[in-house]
Motif scaffolding. Structure first.
Motif, PDB file in Angstrom:
ATOM      1  N   ALA A  47       1.047  -0.981  -0.226  1.00  0.00           N
ATOM      2  CA  ALA A  47      -0.144  -0.143  -0.073  1.00  0.00           C
ATOM      3  C   ALA A  47       0.634   1.038   0.535  1.00  0.00           C
ATOM      4  O   ALA A  47       0.471   2.027  -0.904  1.00  0.00           O
ATOM      5  CB  ALA A  47      -0.659   0.184   1.013  1.00  0.00           C
ATOM      6  N   GLY A  48       2.085   0.292   0.519  1.00  0.00           N
ATOM      7  CA  GLY A  48       2.761   2.190   0.867  1.00  0.00           C
ATOM      8  C   GLY A  48       2.559   3.091   1.695  1.00  0.00           C
ATOM      9  O   GLY A  48       1.568   3.893   2.083  1.00  0.00           O
ATOM     10  N   SER A  49       3.203   5.095   1.368  1.00  0.00           N
ATOM     11  CA  SER A  49       2.810   6.053   1.881  1.00  0.00           C
ATOM     12  C   SER A  49       2.585   7.080   0.862  1.00  0.00           C
ATOM     13  O   SER A  49       4.005   7.526   1.094  1.00  0.00           O
ATOM     14  CB  SER A  49       3.310   6.551   3.380  1.00  0.00           C
ATOM     15  OG  SER A  49       3.332   5.712   3.986  1.00  0.00           O
ATOM     16  N   PRO A  50       1.655   7.106  -0.152  1.00  0.00           N
ATOM     17  CA  PRO A  50       1.426   8.109  -1.135  1.00  0.00           C
ATOM     18  C   PRO A  50       2.094   9.119  -1.018  1.00  0.00           C
ATOM     19  O   PRO A  50       1.610  10.293   0.861  1.00  0.00           O
ATOM     20  CB  PRO A  50       0.258   8.127  -1.221  1.00  0.00           C
ATOM     21  CG  PRO A  50       0.222   6.320  -1.642  1.00  0.00           C
ATOM     22  CD  PRO A  50       0.222   6.110   0.422  1.00  0.00           C
ATOM     23  N   TYR A  51       2.505  10.344  -1.100  1.00  0.00           N
ATOM     24  CA  TYR A  51       3.133  11.782  -0.870  1.00  0.00           C
ATOM     25  C   TYR A  51       2.114  12.767  -1.622  1.00  0.00           C
ATOM     26  O   TYR A  51       2.754  13.980  -1.489  1.00  0.00           O
ATOM     27  CB  TYR A  51       4.226  11.323  -0.163  1.00  0.00           C
ATOM     28  CG  TYR A  51       4.492  11.657   1.101  1.00  0.00           C
ATOM     29  CD1 TYR A  51       5.336  12.650   2.291  1.00  0.00           C
ATOM     30  CD2 TYR A  51       4.314  10.084   2.156  1.00  0.00           C
ATOM     31  CE1 TYR A  51       5.574  12.269   3.064  1.00  0.00           C
ATOM     32  CE2 TYR A  51       5.015   9.975   2.431  1.00  0.00           C
ATOM     33  CZ  TYR A  51       5.289  11.173   4.181  1.00  0.00           C
ATOM     34  OH  TYR A  51       5.488  10.594   5.278  1.00  0.00           O
ATOM     35  N   GLU A  52       1.266  12.210  -2.041  1.00  0.00           N
ATOM     36  CA  GLU A  52       0.761  13.291  -3.560  1.00  0.00           C
ATOM     37  C   GLU A  52      -0.507  13.898  -2.925  1.00  0.00           C
ATOM     38  O   GLU A  52      -0.984  12.837  -2.377  1.00  0.00           O
ATOM     39  CB  GLU A  52       0.757  12.488  -4.638  1.00  0.00           C
ATOM     40  CG  GLU A  52       0.241  13.794  -6.056  1.00  0.00           C
ATOM     41  CD  GLU A  52       0.472  13.146  -7.243  1.00  0.00           C
ATOM     42  OE1 GLU A  52      -0.111  13.976  -8.143  1.00  0.00           O
ATOM     43  OE2 GLU A  52       0.185  11.249  -7.811  1.00  0.00           O
ATOM     44  N   ARG A  53      -0.462  15.077  -3.456  1.00  0.00           N
ATOM     45  CA  ARG A  53      -1.501  16.114  -2.448  1.00  0.00           C
ATOM     46  C   ARG A  53      -1.750  16.866  -3.268  1.00  0.00           C
ATOM     47  O   ARG A  53      -2.036  17.206  -4.172  1.00  0.00           O
ATOM     48  CB  ARG A  53      -1.342  16.834  -0.889  1.00  0.00           C
ATOM     49  CG  ARG A  53      -0.520  15.774  -0.314  1.00  0.00           C
ATOM     50  CD  ARG A  53      -1.242  14.710   1.001  1.00  0.00           C
ATOM     51  NE  ARG A  53      -1.044  14.489   1.703  1.00  0.00           N
ATOM     52  CZ  ARG A  53      -0.324  13.238   1.782  1.00  0.00           C
ATOM     53  NH1 ARG A  53      -0.110  12.245   0.385  1.00  0.00           N
ATOM     54  NH2 ARG A  53       0.290  12.430   2.824  1.00  0.00           N
ATOM     55  N   ASP A  54      -3.425  17.670  -2.561  1.00  0.00           N
ATOM     56  CA  ASP A  54      -4.024  18.046  -3.586  1.00  0.00           C
ATOM     57  C   ASP A  54      -3.605  19.839  -3.711  1.00  0.00           C
ATOM     58  O   ASP A  54      -2.804  19.574  -1.847  1.00  0.00           O
ATOM     59  CB  ASP A  54      -5.637  18.817  -3.355  1.00  0.00           C
ATOM     60  CG  ASP A  54      -6.723  17.467  -4.101  1.00  0.00           C
ATOM     61  OD1 ASP A  54      -6.141  16.779  -5.211  1.00  0.00           O
ATOM     62  OD2 ASP A  54      -7.671  16.882  -3.455  1.00  0.00           O
ATOM     63  N   GLY A  55      -3.218  20.434  -4.527  1.00  0.00           N
ATOM     64  CA  GLY A  55      -2.608  21.913  -3.742  1.00  0.00           C
ATOM     65  C   GLY A  55      -2.521  23.007  -4.342  1.00  0.00           C
ATOM     66  O   GLY A  55      -3.390  22.725  -5.702  1.00  0.00           O
ATOM     67  N   THR A  56      -1.910  24.056  -4.919  1.00  0.00           N
ATOM     68  CA  THR A  56      -1.661  25.287  -5.398  1.00  0.00           C
ATOM     69  C   THR A  56      -1.105  24.982  -6.933  1.00  0.00           C
ATOM     70  O   THR A  56      -0.683  23.541  -7.144  1.00  0.00           O
ATOM     71  CB  THR A  56      -0.594  25.760  -4.878  1.00  0.00           C
ATOM     72  OG1 THR A  56       0.949  25.595  -4.866  1.00  0.00           O
ATOM     73  CG2 THR A  56      -1.266  26.648  -3.790  1.00  0.00           C
TER      74      THR A  56
END
Length: 222
Positions: free
Chosen positions: A117-126
């Motif tokens: 599963a990992g730990s995704p570090y992608e996010r919503d942002g500017t």
């Protein structure tokens, strides 16, 4: 001021040996990795915090420890600092009571799914400030602008260099903030190509590039 770990391009350390592809040189190396992953699953810190813990080892220890010795030393520091274990428990190898984190233990049968599963570090942002092909310059000096001596993914060898955006990775957690409890503070993340000769000097081959992933706050337009 840079920490001892920021040694990319330093003279005197010798060449990288591409034939050195051993997974674990010693049996205990696998156990060190397993212990680090299991402790991380307790939720008391994130990957950026753990990287900074290794960077904060004393220069003497950092220089003499092997790779996985650095991992274990930093893990011990994190376990005590976050109250997971006491110094007494760490020294004796025995718990003095049942931990309140016992229910969060990573069981063997769950390891494969957790790692997958990992730990995704992608996010919503500017929206990104730069586009593919834009000319930029990396920030100088290479330091955390929020915390003196804090964690950053901007290496000293690539600081203050002109480069070109070659790829946008999306918006990701900013390690400089995440490592110090400031939250995600997500920013656009770019792959930036620098001339190898700008970075390494005349020892580099003409036309070679060094590509470094850099967060938006590391960059300014040229």
């Amino acid at each position: 001021m840079s920490r001892v770990h920021d040694m990319g391009g330093r003279h005197g350390d010798g060449a990288v040996n591409p034939a050195d592809n051993a997974v674990y040189a010693e049996d205990w190396h696998a156990r060190a990795l397993a212990l680090t992953l299991a402790a991380g699953a307790l939720g008391k810190w994130n990957i950026d915090t753990s990287r900074h813990a290794r960077e904060c080892l004393s220069p003497k220890d950092y220089a003499r420890f092997s790779y996985y010795e650095k991992w274990l030393a930093a893990l011990a520091d994190l376990l005590v600092r976050t109250g997971v274990v006491s110094e007494e428990e760490l020294s004796s190898g025995h718990a003095t009571s049942v931990s309140e984190l016992a229910e969060r233990v990573l069981k063997a049968e769950a390891v494969a799914d957790v790692l997958a599963a990992g730990s995704p570090y992608e996010r919503d942002g500017t929206a990104p400030r730069f586009a593919k092909g834009d000319r930029v310059r990396s920030r100088h000096p290479a330091r955390n602008t929020r915390v003196s001596g804090g964690h950053t993914r901007l290496p000293s060898y690539a600081a203050g260099m002109p480069g070109e955006i070659v790829l946008l990775h999306g918006v990701h957690v900013l390690p400089d903030a995440s490592a110090h409890g400031f939250g995600d503070c997500p920013e656009p993340l770019y792959a930036v190509a620098f001339s190898a000769r700008d970075v390494w000097g005349e020892d580099a081959a003409e036309g070679d590039e060094v590509v470094v992933d850099m967060w938006q706050s590391y960059l300014e337009p040229v």
